[in-house]
Design an enzyme around this catalytic site. Structure first.
Site, PDB file in Angstrom:
ATOM      1  N   ARG A 298       3.006 -16.143  -5.971  1.00  0.00           N
ATOM      2  CA  ARG A 298       4.154 -15.397  -6.480  1.00  0.00           C
ATOM      3  C   ARG A 298       4.495 -15.647  -7.961  1.00  0.00           C
ATOM      4  O   ARG A 298       4.781 -14.684  -8.678  1.00  0.00           O
ATOM      5  CB  ARG A 298       5.384 -15.635  -5.599  1.00  0.00           C
ATOM      6  CG  ARG A 298       5.267 -15.011  -4.202  1.00  0.00           C
ATOM      7  CD  ARG A 298       6.466 -15.365  -3.342  1.00  0.00           C
ATOM      8  NE  ARG A 298       7.683 -15.314  -4.108  1.00  0.00           N
ATOM      9  CZ  ARG A 298       8.362 -14.205  -4.386  1.00  0.00           C
ATOM     10  NH1 ARG A 298       7.968 -13.059  -3.889  1.00  0.00           N
ATOM     11  NH2 ARG A 298       9.436 -14.253  -5.130  1.00  0.00           N
ATOM     12  N   CYS A 328      -9.542 -23.135 -11.469  1.00  0.00           N
ATOM     13  CA  CYS A 328     -10.182 -22.949 -12.761  1.00  0.00           C
ATOM     14  C   CYS A 328      -9.858 -21.576 -13.321  1.00  0.00           C
ATOM     15  O   CYS A 328     -10.689 -20.650 -13.346  1.00  0.00           O
ATOM     16  CB  CYS A 328     -11.680 -23.189 -12.643  1.00  0.00           C
ATOM     17  SG  CYS A 328     -11.969 -24.941 -12.448  1.00  0.00           S
ATOM     18  N   TYR A 356       6.300 -14.503   1.722  1.00  0.00           N
ATOM     19  CA  TYR A 356       5.237 -14.040   0.827  1.00  0.00           C
ATOM     20  C   TYR A 356       4.545 -15.197   0.102  1.00  0.00           C
ATOM     21  O   TYR A 356       4.144 -15.058  -1.046  1.00  0.00           O
ATOM     22  CB  TYR A 356       5.773 -13.005  -0.173  1.00  0.00           C
ATOM     23  CG  TYR A 356       6.477 -11.878   0.532  1.00  0.00           C
ATOM     24  CD1 TYR A 356       5.753 -10.958   1.283  1.00  0.00           C
ATOM     25  CD2 TYR A 356       7.861 -11.770   0.508  1.00  0.00           C
ATOM     26  CE1 TYR A 356       6.389  -9.955   1.977  1.00  0.00           C
ATOM     27  CE2 TYR A 356       8.511 -10.759   1.203  1.00  0.00           C
ATOM     28  CZ  TYR A 356       7.768  -9.858   1.934  1.00  0.00           C
ATOM     29  OH  TYR A 356       8.407  -8.876   2.622  1.00  0.00           O
TER      30      TYR A 356
HETATM   31  C1  LIG Z   1       7.888  -5.556   3.097  1.00  0.00           C
HETATM   32  C2  LIG Z   1       8.701  -4.662   3.890  1.00  0.00           C
HETATM   33  C3  LIG Z   1       9.971  -5.069   4.355  1.00  0.00           C
HETATM   34  C4  LIG Z   1      10.567  -6.410   4.046  1.00  0.00           C
HETATM   35  O1  LIG Z   1      11.070  -6.512   2.752  1.00  0.00           O
HETATM   36  P1  LIG Z   1      11.852  -7.822   2.263  1.00  0.00           P
HETATM   37  O2  LIG Z   1      12.114  -7.584   0.827  1.00  0.00           O
HETATM   38  O3  LIG Z   1      10.967  -8.997   2.502  1.00  0.00           O
HETATM   39  O4  LIG Z   1      13.085  -7.934   3.073  1.00  0.00           O
HETATM   40  C5  LIG Z   1      10.667  -4.174   5.126  1.00  0.00           C
HETATM   41  N1  LIG Z   1      10.181  -2.938   5.428  1.00  0.00           N
HETATM   42  C6  LIG Z   1       8.976  -2.530   4.992  1.00  0.00           C
HETATM   43  C7  LIG Z   1       8.491  -1.165   5.368  1.00  0.00           C
HETATM   44  C8  LIG Z   1       8.205  -3.361   4.208  1.00  0.00           C
HETATM   45  O5  LIG Z   1       7.012  -2.927   3.766  1.00  0.00           O
END
Ligand SMILES: *Cc1c(COP(=O)(O)O)cnc(C)c1O
Length: 401
Positions: A298, A328, A356
């Protein structure tokens, strides 16, 4: 999760390691359900892609949560974790008609986000109820500015295409049972969220047999001091009222659904890595840990700033460090960060590592993906083993050369 607990986990299970706290997940889940307790039918579908370990999924199942999935593999994981198909919603983007058909045959709620697949699916299966993903074209510009944007987003069916959408539904005779939006990270404040919700209500009026309206997610959690956090309680109060009013005018108690990932698991996780080297250069002091963007991408991918604590020396004098990895390639976790004095062998704790992080980990540099540990009812359980050399070789075929 106090420092001693974490240091013991690093000692017992090795580093690097992800550690999750079940109580924090449960509290966030309850916060969200409490905020919407004025809504008769509320449904939370945890977004599996944030953190997809099967023990985490089982925890959500025990709370009565549903799940939001984006691939047939996530659906299969959910079924394996014990979710009933009717508690799973499939919200993919750009997947094949065949994958959607396979998921529908499992009895999972399908959410379709483009007109081409909608028409093909509706023609073949007019009796399978389908939810449609709308793109309301709303994003926050600046602080409270509402602007119409993301006209080029690849997600959802544009609200400007509603007339064609209605024609497809009429021509195929298909049954639309839900309306959905997920605007991702664009929505920063409640007013913008409510504004997008109005567009969803407006769209919903076109469909007479709805069961639910799904407001997606995009809730913010703070990563560093000064970060915005979505005020869930205030959103709950305002949106619940608006939703209940809508149900009255619609003539039916619909279900209000959300599908949060980050809000439910981000703060519940930390990542522990050990310092291999403290390296002084002409301009900075690097603390190099036994990890890299192969384990936590991230910061490099999004510029995310995860707070980093030296839990081995929490009272040490504060100094400035750049925390980097052992890959690396440039793999900076933090630049010029004030941290308690770091020595070789110290354990650094990266916060907000529940969402994530592990789910985006890779084997880059032929390194092993870390172990995962869940603290549940006061006990630390290993919920994923650290990989071994066999995992690196798995699926590779040696031909004679
Ligand atoms: C990734 C995703 C979420 C979750 O989003 P957050 O920001 O982690 O809460 C919800 N709905 C869909 C369709 C997604 O792709």
């Amino acid at each position: 999760m106090n420092n001693n607990t974490l240091l013991n986990i690093a000692k017992e299970f090795g580093s690097p390691v992800y550690v999750y706290d079940a109580d924090t997940i449960i509290n966030q889940y309850k916060r969200l359900t409490n905020a919407f307790n004025k809504v008769k039918n509320l449904k939370l579908n945890y977004a599996v892609k944030a953190l997809s370990n099967i023990s985490i999924l089982k925890l959500f199942n025990s709370l009565g949560s549903g799940i939001d999935t984006v691939s047939i593999q996530e659906v299969q994981l959910g079924l394996k974790a014990g979710f009933k198909p009717e508690r799973i919603i499939f919200t993919p983007n750009g997947v094949s008609l065949e994958e959607i058909e396979s998921v529908a045959k499992l009895g999972v709620q399908i959410n379709i986000d483009n007109l081409s697949i909608l028409e093909q699916f509706g023609t073949k299966y007019p009796n399978i109820p389908v939810c449609i993903r709308i793109n309301p074209h709303v994003m926050a510009g600046g602080n409270t500015n509402i602007s119409v944007g993301h006209i080029d987003s690849k997600f959802g069916i544009s609200i400007h295409q509603i007339p064609l959408l209605i024609r497809i539904v009429e021509n195929t005779g298909m049954h639309i049972n839900g309306i959905h939006m997920h605007t991702g990270s664009d929505i920063l404040d409640i007013d913008v969220f409510l504004y997008a919700s109005e567009i969803l209500f407006e769209t919903a009026k076109n469909f007479k047999n709805l069961d639910f309206i799904d407001f997606g997610s995009g809730f913010k959690v703070p990563y560093k001091p000064g970060d915005i956090e979505t005020n869930i309680e205030e959103l709950g109060k305002k949106l619940s009222k608006r939703f209940n009013d809508f149900c009255k005018s619609y003539g039916k108690d619909l279900t209000l659904a959300f599908e949060p990932g980050k809000f439910l698991v981000s703060e519940a996780g930390v990542f522990l890595a050990k310092v291999n080297v403290v390296k002084q250069t002409t301009s900075t002091v690097f603390a190099q840990v036994d990890s890299g963007f192969n384990h936590l991408i991230r910061p490099m991918l999004y510029g995310s700033q995860h707070e980093i604590l030296n839990i081995s020396n929490p009272k040490g004098r504060e100094r400035f460090y750049s925390v980097v990895g052992y890959i690396c390639e440039t793999d900076t976790f933090a630049n010029n960060r004030r941290i308690n004095e770091i020595n070789q062998g110290d354990i650094l704790c990266f916060k907000n590592a529940g969402a994530y992080c592990y789910s985006m980990a890779s084997n880059y540099n032929s390194r092993y993906r870390p172990a995962e540990v869940l603290i549940h009812k006061g006990e630390a359980h290993l919920i994923r083993k650290r990989e071994t050399f066999d995992d690196i070789l798995n699926n590779q075929l040696e031909i004679s050369i």
